[in-house]
Design an enzyme around this catalytic site. Sequence first.
Site, PDB file in Angstrom:
ATOM      1  N   ARG A  23     -37.359  98.479  16.953  1.00 31.56           N
ATOM      2  CA  ARG A  23     -38.758  98.090  16.772  1.00 31.56           C
ATOM      3  C   ARG A  23     -39.455  97.959  18.124  1.00 31.56           C
ATOM      4  O   ARG A  23     -40.219  98.826  18.534  1.00 31.56           O
ATOM      5  CB  ARG A  23     -38.827  96.769  15.993  1.00 31.56           C
ATOM      6  CG  ARG A  23     -40.207  96.461  15.392  1.00 31.56           C
ATOM      7  CD  ARG A  23     -41.190  95.825  16.345  1.00 31.56           C
ATOM      8  NE  ARG A  23     -40.737  94.587  16.941  1.00 31.56           N
ATOM      9  CZ  ARG A  23     -41.405  93.944  17.891  1.00 31.56           C
ATOM     10  NH1 ARG A  23     -42.535  94.435  18.379  1.00 31.56           N
ATOM     11  NH2 ARG A  23     -40.928  92.822  18.403  1.00 31.56           N
ATOM     12  N   ASP A  24     -39.190  96.905  18.841  1.00 27.49           N
ATOM     13  CA  ASP A  24     -39.859  96.670  20.121  1.00 27.49           C
ATOM     14  C   ASP A  24     -39.497  97.746  21.136  1.00 27.49           C
ATOM     15  O   ASP A  24     -40.295  98.099  22.004  1.00 27.49           O
ATOM     16  CB  ASP A  24     -39.467  95.287  20.651  1.00 27.49           C
ATOM     17  CG  ASP A  24     -40.395  94.793  21.740  1.00 27.49           C
ATOM     18  OD1 ASP A  24     -41.361  95.497  22.068  1.00 27.49           O
ATOM     19  OD2 ASP A  24     -40.159  93.689  22.266  1.00 27.49           O
ATOM     20  N   HIS A 215     -36.876  85.732  23.761  1.00 22.71           N
ATOM     21  CA  HIS A 215     -37.101  87.174  23.817  1.00 22.71           C
ATOM     22  C   HIS A 215     -37.759  87.477  25.162  1.00 22.71           C
ATOM     23  O   HIS A 215     -38.963  87.270  25.338  1.00 22.71           O
ATOM     24  CB  HIS A 215     -38.010  87.572  22.648  1.00 22.71           C
ATOM     25  CG  HIS A 215     -38.388  89.015  22.618  1.00 22.71           C
ATOM     26  ND1 HIS A 215     -38.228  89.801  21.494  1.00 22.71           N
ATOM     27  CD2 HIS A 215     -38.934  89.843  23.549  1.00 22.71           C
ATOM     28  CE1 HIS A 215     -38.663  91.037  21.743  1.00 22.71           C
ATOM     29  NE2 HIS A 215     -39.110  91.069  22.996  1.00 22.71           N
ATOM     30  N   HIS A 217     -38.652  89.975  28.545  1.00 26.38           N
ATOM     31  CA  HIS A 217     -38.812  91.301  29.125  1.00 26.38           C
ATOM     32  C   HIS A 217     -38.420  91.222  30.595  1.00 26.38           C
ATOM     33  O   HIS A 217     -38.473  90.156  31.209  1.00 26.38           O
ATOM     34  CB  HIS A 217     -40.250  91.781  28.971  1.00 26.38           C
ATOM     35  CG  HIS A 217     -40.590  92.197  27.578  1.00 26.38           C
ATOM     36  ND1 HIS A 217     -41.184  93.396  27.266  1.00 26.38           N
ATOM     37  CD2 HIS A 217     -40.400  91.566  26.382  1.00 26.38           C
ATOM     38  CE1 HIS A 217     -41.358  93.497  25.956  1.00 26.38           C
ATOM     39  NE2 HIS A 217     -40.884  92.395  25.396  1.00 26.38           N
ATOM     40  N   CYS A 248     -45.011  96.329  24.987  1.00 27.52           N
ATOM     41  CA  CYS A 248     -46.074  96.126  24.007  1.00 27.52           C
ATOM     42  C   CYS A 248     -47.205  97.115  24.261  1.00 27.52           C
ATOM     43  O   CYS A 248     -47.733  97.163  25.370  1.00 27.52           O
ATOM     44  CB  CYS A 248     -46.601  94.696  24.100  1.00 27.52           C
ATOM     45  SG  CYS A 248     -47.998  94.360  23.005  1.00 27.52           S
ATOM     46  N   ASN A 257     -37.666  95.501  27.538  1.00 29.37           N
ATOM     47  CA  ASN A 257     -36.965  94.257  27.249  1.00 29.37           C
ATOM     48  C   ASN A 257     -35.726  94.141  28.129  1.00 29.37           C
ATOM     49  O   ASN A 257     -35.284  95.110  28.748  1.00 29.37           O
ATOM     50  CB  ASN A 257     -36.500  94.264  25.786  1.00 29.37           C
ATOM     51  CG  ASN A 257     -37.638  94.326  24.807  1.00 29.37           C
ATOM     52  OD1 ASN A 257     -38.135  93.314  24.356  1.00 29.37           O
ATOM     53  ND2 ASN A 257     -38.070  95.535  24.460  1.00 29.37           N
TER      54      ASN A 257
END
Length: 320
Positions: A23-24, A215, A217, A248, A257
């Site tokens: 996803r990310d 979470h 980065h 993002c 990430n």
Amino acid sequence: MPDVPPALESPPHRVQITEVGLRDGLQNEPVVLATEHKLALARALIAAGVREFEATSFVSPRAVPALADAAALVRTLRETPDLHLSALVPNVRGAERALEAGVDSVVLFVSASESHNAKNVNRSVAASLAGFEQVARLLEGSGVALRGAIATAFGCPFEGNVPVRAVTNIARRFAELGATHLSLGDTTGMATPPLVAERINHLREVVSGLPLTLHFHNTRGIGLANVMQGLALGVDRYESSIGGLGGCPFAPGASGNIASEDLAYLLEEMGIETGLELEGLIDAARLASEMMGRPLPAQVSKAGPRLALAECTAVATARG
């Protein structure tokens, strides 16, 4: 600047890593992977022991074309037993689609800054939180868990510092909605160890019963330093992306990430269990790199584990 508390003498014995690469990791990449390629990457990660995935996001395909196959991806992954599949949803329609596809949990996300939330979902923070009430009602009795996620929890690329009260106010609302977990998102890599400590300590006062997930980065190169601060405070849930993929699309400068293999290596060397197999993660990262057609920012998949030895005769000997 908030004070950093002393490190605990013993970090958690086991850490749960949620893989967010599907996803990310993929939402901001110029290469849009076909569903079968995403599934091949997922199978490589499953072979390495990954059992918890943030698999996709049920957002508008126009907004994030790379995730247009959300339903098909979840349905196919659902055929593999013993996986926990979560997905981001922006509103009740996204939640309905996620439930139909067969997720185990939905993730409601909102930014701690008004500017980023407007860019991300075209809503005010208050409007996002109000809309979450419909999702919470939809989930009642469904067996699907609600998880909360706060983006820009450590800083906003448009507004700068984000007050800790903005984070705690949102966290309190998630707790009222029945969230089972709360993730703090470092959307553009603005977290630092002192900020990590400040947010964790305040949240534990406000929502003491809500488990935290971090979470990070690695935009400014201190993602794993922030993990160390989280470990020092006993946080045992982290999100990461294979190869360091990600960013993002609605935040300038949001690079990848922290890499799953780098995180797993750090934890393994600290004697912390993850249930993951490092060589398998390295294989998955190399597969991801091939799919993207470029080297990925992770380090361990380039260098190998600490004790991955080379043949002495294969290296030139200095002369003179």
